[in-house]
Every structure is written in C-alpha cells, then in structure tokens.
Design an enzyme around this catalytic site. Sequence first.
Site, short mmCIF file in Angstrom:
data_model
loop_
_atom_site.label_atom_id
_atom_site.label_comp_id
_atom_site.label_asym_id
_atom_site.label_seq_id
_atom_site.Cartn_x
_atom_site.Cartn_y
_atom_site.Cartn_z
N VAL A 56 8.96 51.58 48.04
CA VAL A 56 9.74 50.56 48.67
C VAL A 56 9.63 49.33 48.14
O VAL A 56 8.58 48.97 47.65
CB VAL A 56 9.56 50.32 50.35
CG1 VAL A 56 9.87 51.94 50.70
CG2 VAL A 56 8.21 50.15 50.61
N ALA A 66 8.24 45.57 47.34
CA ALA A 66 6.99 44.96 47.58
C ALA A 66 7.34 43.80 48.65
O ALA A 66 8.39 43.28 48.83
CB ALA A 66 6.43 44.23 46.38
N SER A 84 4.55 52.77 36.23
CA SER A 84 5.38 52.14 35.27
C SER A 84 6.33 53.01 34.47
O SER A 84 5.81 54.09 34.14
CB SER A 84 4.49 51.34 34.02
OG SER A 84 5.31 50.73 33.12
N LYS A 104 -1.89 47.16 37.16
CA LYS A 104 -0.48 47.11 37.16
C LYS A 104 0.11 45.72 36.61
O LYS A 104 1.07 45.63 36.00
CB LYS A 104 0.24 47.87 37.96
CG LYS A 104 1.83 47.79 37.95
CD LYS A 104 2.29 48.63 37.00
CE LYS A 104 4.03 48.68 36.57
NZ LYS A 104 4.70 47.76 37.07
N HIS A 134 -0.67 44.63 33.17
CA HIS A 134 0.39 45.41 32.38
C HIS A 134 1.75 44.79 32.41
O HIS A 134 2.16 44.60 31.31
CB HIS A 134 0.60 47.05 33.10
CG HIS A 134 1.72 47.61 32.70
ND1 HIS A 134 3.04 47.12 33.12
CD2 HIS A 134 1.90 48.74 31.61
CE1 HIS A 134 4.05 48.24 32.15
NE2 HIS A 134 3.10 49.04 31.41
N ASN A 135 1.94 44.23 33.61
CA ASN A 135 3.43 43.58 33.63
C ASN A 135 3.20 42.24 32.90
O ASN A 135 4.16 41.64 32.42
CB ASN A 135 3.82 43.56 34.99
CG ASN A 135 4.57 44.75 35.64
OD1 ASN A 135 4.18 45.80 35.16
ND2 ASN A 135 5.42 44.57 36.45
N GLU A 144 3.74 42.91 29.43
CA GLU A 144 5.26 43.23 29.37
C GLU A 144 5.81 41.84 29.20
O GLU A 144 6.69 41.92 28.32
CB GLU A 144 5.44 44.15 30.48
CG GLU A 144 6.96 44.48 30.68
CD GLU A 144 7.39 44.93 32.07
OE1 GLU A 144 6.67 46.31 32.37
OE2 GLU A 144 8.15 44.37 32.85
N ARG A 188 10.71 32.11 30.82
CA ARG A 188 11.64 32.62 32.05
C ARG A 188 12.13 31.54 32.80
O ARG A 188 13.38 31.00 33.43
CB ARG A 188 11.17 33.56 32.87
CG ARG A 188 11.09 34.91 31.91
CD ARG A 188 11.12 36.12 32.85
NE ARG A 188 10.48 37.39 32.13
CZ ARG A 188 10.54 38.69 32.63
NH1 ARG A 188 11.06 38.96 33.53
NH2 ARG A 188 10.16 39.62 31.66
C1 6PG Z 1 7.27 49.01 35.14
C2 6PG Z 1 7.91 47.79 35.01
C3 6PG Z 1 8.48 47.66 36.41
C4 6PG Z 1 9.63 46.55 36.62
C5 6PG Z 1 9.26 44.91 36.38
C6 6PG Z 1 10.26 44.14 36.08
O1 6PG Z 1 6.28 49.08 34.45
O2 6PG Z 1 8.09 49.91 34.89
O3 6PG Z 1 7.00 46.62 34.81
O4 6PG Z 1 7.82 47.72 37.26
O5 6PG Z 1 10.70 46.68 35.78
O6 6PG Z 1 8.42 44.80 37.37
O7 6PG Z 1 9.79 42.74 36.50
P1 6PG Z 1 10.54 41.38 36.26
O8 6PG Z 1 11.82 41.78 37.33
O9 6PG Z 1 9.60 40.48 36.92
O10 6PG Z 1 11.05 41.28 34.98
#
Ligand code: 6PG
Length: 471
Positions: free
Chosen positions: A76, A78, A130, A186, A189-190, A193, A291
């Site tokens: 759900v 966050a 993810s 995680k 990780h993001n 990302e 961003r």
């Molecule tokens: C994942 C992604 C997922 C989500 C991002 C988008 O690992 O599958 O990270 O969790 O797409 O959190 O993040 P933003 O909307 O902040 O770019």
Amino acid sequence: MSQATFDFGMIGLGVMGRNFLLNVADHGFSAAGLDLDAEKANALEQEAAGRPIMGTTSTEAFVQALSRPRKVMLLVPAGKVVDSVIESLLPYLEEGDLIVDGGNSHFPDTERRAKYLADKGLYFFGAGVSGGAEGARKGPSIMPGGDKEAYEILRPVLEAVSAKVGPNEEPCVAHMGRGAAGHYVKMVHNGIEYGMMQLIAEAYDLLKRVGGLDVPQLHQVFDQWNQGALRSFLIEITAEIFAQRDDLTDGWLVDAILDKAKQKGTGKWSSQNAMDIGIPVPTIDAAVSMRGISALKQEREAADKILNPTLTSDATVDQAEWIEQVGKALHFAFLVTYAQGMALLSDASVEHDYDLDMEAIARIWRGGCIIRADILEQMRQAYSTQPEVKNLMISEAFSKDLLATQGAMRSVLREGIAQGVPMLAFSSTLQYFDAYRTGRLPLNVVQAQRDYFGSHTYERLDREGIFHTEW
Ligand code: 6PG
C-alpha cells in the site's frame, strides 16, 4: 467462511500487490488478497483461474483465512496508510503472526512500527521490493529486514517468488539485517537508481547536443552499450525508449515528453540520511538536485532567454570517438555511483546497528531490481575477495576499470563544459573520485579559518594534541 488454510496474505491489490500475489500463487502457495475496493478483490478472484486464490474486502475474513503463523504482506502507499492498515489488522492477528511492509516506507517509520508491534508479540518486516509491476509478477529483488529467526518462516515463499540469477538459480532475496535494515537498503538502492538514471539522462544529452545523434542513432548506441560493460536494466529500457514512436504526432515519443521529473522521496531520503551520518554521496545528491532543477521549468525557460550560453567551443567531435568516450565515462560514473551507495550502506550498518552483509546485497541486486547490471557481479566478487574494503573504488575489480575509464570522463567533461551542457551527476562522480584519492586536501585552510574566527581549534600533522592560535 473460508478455512484457515491460505499460506500467504496480501493487503492492497493495486498493480504491485495483485502481481506479487499471482506470483506467489504460481509457486504453489495458496494466497488471499484483501482490498477495500470490491472491484479489485473481485478482479483478483476472476484472475485466479483455478488457482488457490481468494479475494475479499473483509479484514476479518482475510485474517481468518490465513494459516498460522499468519504471513501478511502490505503493498500500500507509504505513509499513514501503512499505520491505518496495521491498526485494522490488530484486533484479528495473534501472537507470532508476521506483517511484511513491501512498500517504500521511510526507515524511521519502519523502526517505530517494528517496536510497536514487537510489544504486541507480532513480527514486523520492512521489505524493499524492486522491479516494478513486471518484477512483482515474474520475480522481483526483495530486501527484507527484521527478526532473523522469524525470517525463516517467510523465507520459502520469498525465495520462491524472487528473481533467480546464474546457473544455480540463486534467489534475489536475503535477510538484510536487524530492524529497518530492509527499508534502508531499498532506500539506498533507490538513491543509486536516481544516480544512474540522471547519469543516463546526461549521457543522452551529451550524445545529442555535442555528438549530434538523432533518436534512431541513440537507440542503436544504447542497444550496443547494453551488450558490453554497461549491460544493465536501465540501459536496456533506455534503448527501448529511443525506439518508441509517438502515437499522437509523427515524431519520437521521447521528444514529446515534458522535462520535469517527479519524485516520491526515496532518493532525497538517501541524501538526507547520508548527510546525517556524514557519508558523502554527491552523485545521488546531484540526481536529487537535478529533479529539483527540472521542476523549475518556467524559471529555466525565462533564464534561457537571459543567460543563453555563448559557447566557448563549437568544435565538432568525431561521432564514433565521442560515442566511445561517453560510453566509457558512463561506465566510470556507474562504478563510482555504486561505490558511493555501498559506502553509505556499510557505514549505516554500524550507525544503525543493522549488521548488513555487503556481499549478500550485491548478490540479490544482480537480478529483478531496477539497478541490476553486470557490474553487480563484479561488486559481489569484490566483496567476496576483499570483504573489509572501505570503498569499492579501491577494490581490485573497480580500481582497474576506474583507472582505465577516467581519461574518457575527463575528455567528456572538458567538451561538455565548453559547450555549456549541464552535467551535475557526471561531474560529481569525477569530483568525488578525485577528492577521495587525494591524500592531502585543502581543508587545512578551512580548519585554520574556523580557528581564526571562532577559536574552534585544529590538529597538526606533525604532533599530537589540540591547538589554537591567536591569529
Ligand atoms: C523499484 C523502484 C520503485 C519506484 C521508485 C520510483 O525499485 O522498483 O525504485 O520502488 O519506481 O521508487 O521512485 P520515484 O517516483 O521517486 O522516482
């Protein structure tokens, strides 16, 4: 009334929850889904097609359908929703039951919830998931944290549904550590990302504006890159993005998309916590800042009219050579970005008492997740041969590649700067590398200034002690 025989429960039957639950059912587990939206609960039952899946809108029926100890996962949004779903479950759950929050919750919230539920005899796991909707359906990378013994109850189902990598089909899930370790991993990780996505965007800009590549050529270059050292999910999807025609005009879709990037917070949280614990992650910071700058579309357009750059170089580059240089620079930048994220994790492990296993993190990121890349296997090997390495940049595996690509990074930045191309993430990676490998930085002057105006004292290179000077 259903019997208490269902192996696994999911709350939140949006795209992620539904896909994850169908994945669970594909692996021979019976699965119950709860959503207050009757349409979603019914749609799940329809999709069940003979498999042991039930959908319901009743929390009581849902909990009673689950075999004990109950394994309830939440997918759900966050924030407050997580707390209210937990409250709605409490009247029905019993001691020893497990709740898994699979969303992108902020780790301090996970810490708080775990303590709250532990007092009630319940186990709470913050688990990063993810891979987006497709990952949830076919095999995500899963980063669960929480009680290590109770994790054994979850392990069979999480291992079954996760992505698998290598000839031995290694599952892309492992117990990450204590407390909120899963959500922390995680989050980082993001952060990585965000960094990689921004670097790719800058590489695109450099190829387009300096190299003069059109969209079909960009497709070709990214496709080619994806067959070499840069092979990764993000390069692969970017190649596909450059192959997408626009439905509404006769151009390419990428050219029609507004250049304002949204964010939900995980990248920003990585930067914030890195600042809090004093670990530099400038590429992630740059990606978050970009961003923010992208959101200032109107201001940027106004400034474009006033500050439109007068280029100091309009030199044309050799296209083939430029593509190669940008590719090498991007490889350099990916390595540095991973190194920053891992350095943050390794310090946070001590700071937050998570007890993270760095090799395990590299191992479970090799498949299923957004930052999966061939480099991750290189990273796993680096941690396996040099487990105590403080920063991956000095590991044998990374240092060799960094030294081989840094020259390209310098050439690309030189030309990009001369032509006024914004490269906040590209330049941050090189600056981080240069600063990290500089044995003597000029921060002695900062210390002198602090002592000059505030008597903050300083230490010396040649003797022990704390010193102050009447300047
Ligand atoms: C994942 C992604 C997922 C989500 C991002 C988008 O690992 O599958 O990270 O969790 O797409 O959190 O993040 P933003 O909307 O902040 O770019």
